[in-house]
Design a protein around this motif. Structure first.
Motif, short mmCIF file in Angstrom:
data_model
loop_
_atom_site.label_atom_id
_atom_site.label_comp_id
_atom_site.label_asym_id
_atom_site.label_seq_id
_atom_site.Cartn_x
_atom_site.Cartn_y
_atom_site.Cartn_z
N ASN A 163 0.83 -1.35 0.07
CA ASN A 163 -0.11 0.05 -0.10
C ASN A 163 0.98 1.19 -0.14
N VAL A 164 0.65 1.99 -1.10
CA VAL A 164 1.53 3.43 -1.13
C VAL A 164 0.45 4.59 -1.42
N GLY A 165 -0.42 4.81 -0.18
CA GLY A 165 -1.41 5.81 -0.36
C GLY A 165 -1.15 7.22 -0.04
N ALA A 166 -1.12 8.06 -0.93
CA ALA A 166 -0.81 9.56 -0.84
C ALA A 166 -1.43 10.07 -2.02
N ALA A 167 -1.62 11.61 -1.91
CA ALA A 167 -1.97 12.53 -3.19
C ALA A 167 -2.97 11.63 -4.31
N SER A 168 -4.20 11.24 -3.65
CA SER A 168 -5.20 10.82 -4.71
C SER A 168 -4.57 9.47 -5.52
N GLY A 169 -3.73 8.80 -4.89
CA GLY A 169 -3.13 7.49 -5.60
C GLY A 169 -1.82 7.91 -6.51
N ILE A 170 -1.28 9.35 -6.49
CA ILE A 170 -0.27 9.72 -7.45
C ILE A 170 1.06 9.22 -7.17
N VAL A 171 1.10 9.00 -5.82
CA VAL A 171 2.49 8.69 -5.15
C VAL A 171 2.91 7.08 -5.62
N GLY A 172 1.73 6.27 -5.30
CA GLY A 172 1.84 4.69 -5.71
C GLY A 172 1.89 4.55 -7.19
N VAL A 173 1.25 5.31 -7.88
CA VAL A 173 1.27 5.15 -9.46
C VAL A 173 2.60 5.53 -9.86
N ASN A 174 3.03 6.75 -9.38
CA ASN A 174 4.31 7.05 -9.80
C ASN A 174 5.49 6.05 -9.59
N ARG A 175 5.50 5.35 -8.28
CA ARG A 175 6.53 4.32 -8.00
C ARG A 175 6.52 3.53 -9.08
N VAL A 176 5.45 3.07 -9.66
CA VAL A 176 5.50 1.64 -10.51
C VAL A 176 6.10 2.40 -11.86
N ALA A 177 5.35 3.59 -12.33
CA ALA A 177 5.80 4.28 -13.42
C ALA A 177 7.30 4.37 -13.74
N HIS A 178 7.91 4.51 -12.43
CA HIS A 178 9.58 4.84 -12.49
C HIS A 178 10.16 3.57 -11.79
N ALA A 179 9.75 2.46 -12.04
CA ALA A 179 10.09 1.09 -11.55
C ALA A 179 10.87 0.47 -12.64
N MET A 180 11.77 -0.55 -12.42
CA MET A 180 12.37 -1.44 -13.47
C MET A 180 11.22 -1.92 -14.32
N PRO A 181 11.23 -1.78 -15.58
CA PRO A 181 10.38 -2.53 -16.38
C PRO A 181 10.26 -4.10 -16.97
N ASP A 182 10.18 -4.70 -15.81
CA ASP A 182 10.45 -6.07 -15.92
C ASP A 182 9.34 -6.73 -15.64
N GLY A 183 8.34 -6.28 -15.34
CA GLY A 183 7.09 -7.08 -14.78
C GLY A 183 6.85 -7.49 -13.54
N TYR A 184 7.80 -6.92 -12.45
CA TYR A 184 7.78 -7.37 -11.39
C TYR A 184 7.13 -6.24 -10.22
N SER A 185 6.72 -5.27 -10.86
CA SER A 185 6.11 -4.05 -10.10
C SER A 185 4.86 -3.85 -10.95
N VAL A 186 3.73 -4.12 -10.45
CA VAL A 186 2.56 -4.15 -10.93
C VAL A 186 1.71 -3.20 -10.07
N LEU A 187 0.76 -2.40 -11.19
CA LEU A 187 -0.15 -1.39 -10.21
C LEU A 187 -1.43 -1.88 -10.30
N LEU A 188 -2.22 -1.70 -9.23
CA LEU A 188 -3.76 -1.74 -9.09
C LEU A 188 -4.57 -0.40 -9.53
N GLY A 189 -4.51 -0.15 -10.69
CA GLY A 189 -4.79 1.17 -11.17
C GLY A 189 -6.55 1.17 -11.05
#
Length: 255
Positions: free
Chosen positions: A76-102
């Motif tokens: 759970n990465v809850g803050a700023a209407s979901g922006i913080v958590g979404v941004n974490r996945v957006a800038h994670a290594m693009p290898d399929g091991y960081s998945v977002l519940l958008g």
């Protein structure tokens, strides 16, 4: 077809909270083709624990872990209407091991509400699948005087200065739903944003706020347990989960 699926998985992935099919069929052929996954996967929920999206994630992950053969860990990465958590996945290594519940909030509402986001909802993510559709419900403290929507509107108009409603954050689905409801009913009540629906629900049960518009999975256990009061389903048709609860449309608020 297989190469297209592989390309999708190699990018950062997310699961939309909307109507439709499960994500699992889309993942399984890719996993076989690339021997994926070989280690645990992190499923980021961009809202605080205890809310409806957290509930759905934790219900879904055991089956997902079994199919993939690797543990799927909810973070759970809850803050700023979901922006913080979404941004974490957006800038994670693009290898399929960081998945977002958008959600519709993180990928549709936020781009419309904020001039500049640290992520691009279209370019930074590859959709895996649609998971669920969940109507919202107007709920209130169990000792709240009104029991129906007409009673709620009358009471709120007469006591607006004394009332506060909570949400999962500015621009969240729960915020916009109540804002639209208030506008349609001609109510002007103070909004109290939280870092997720879970904390908002806890404060409402504790008496700090009077009402909120909650997604059904987060509200249903509290309604069934008698800790909150359901006033109206924010939909045109009733929900099979709460067939006794009348909709806003049935109670005179058509749009």
């Amino acid at each position: 077809m297989m190469s297209r699926n592989i390309m999708k998985l190699s990018r950062r992935t997310f699961l939309y909270m909307a109507a439709g099919a499960a994500a699992l069929p889309a993942l399984r052929p890719v996993a076989r083709a690339q021997a994926y996954p070989t280690r645990p996967i992190t499923l980021v929920v961009p809202f605080a624990a205890g809310g409806s999206f957290d509930v759905i994630a934790r219900v879904m992950t055991p089956g997902l872990s079994e199919i993939l053969g690797q543990q799927v860990i909810v973070e759970n990465v809850g803050a700023a209407s979901g922006i913080v958590g979404v941004n974490r996945v957006a800038h994670a290594m693009p290898d399929g091991y960081s998945v977002l519940l958008g959600t519709v909030g993180t990928h549709a509402y936020n781009p419309a509400l904020y001039k500049k986001l640290p992520y691009n909802p279209a370019a930074d993510f590859a959709p895996v699948g649609l998971i669920a559709e969940q109507p919202l419900v107007l709920i209130a403290r169990k000792d709240f005087t009104p029991n129906t929507l007409p009673e709620f509107i009358t009471y709120a108009k007469a006591n607006a200065a004394k009332l506060q409603y909570g949400s999962a954050g500015v621009g969240s689905t729960t915020h916009l739903a109540c804002a639209l409801l208030n506008a349609a009913a001609g109510i002007d009540v103070t909004h109290v944003p939280y870092r997720g629906a879970g904390p908002a629900m806890a404060d409402m049960i504790g008496g700090q706020i009077q009402y909120m518009c909650s997604n059904t999975p987060g509200a249903l256990p509290q309604i069934q347990g008698g800790t909150v009061k359901a006033i109206a389903l924010l939909a045109r048709d009733r929900s099979p989960l709460m067939p006794e609860l009348a909709t806003t449309h049935e109670q005179g608020l058509s749009d």
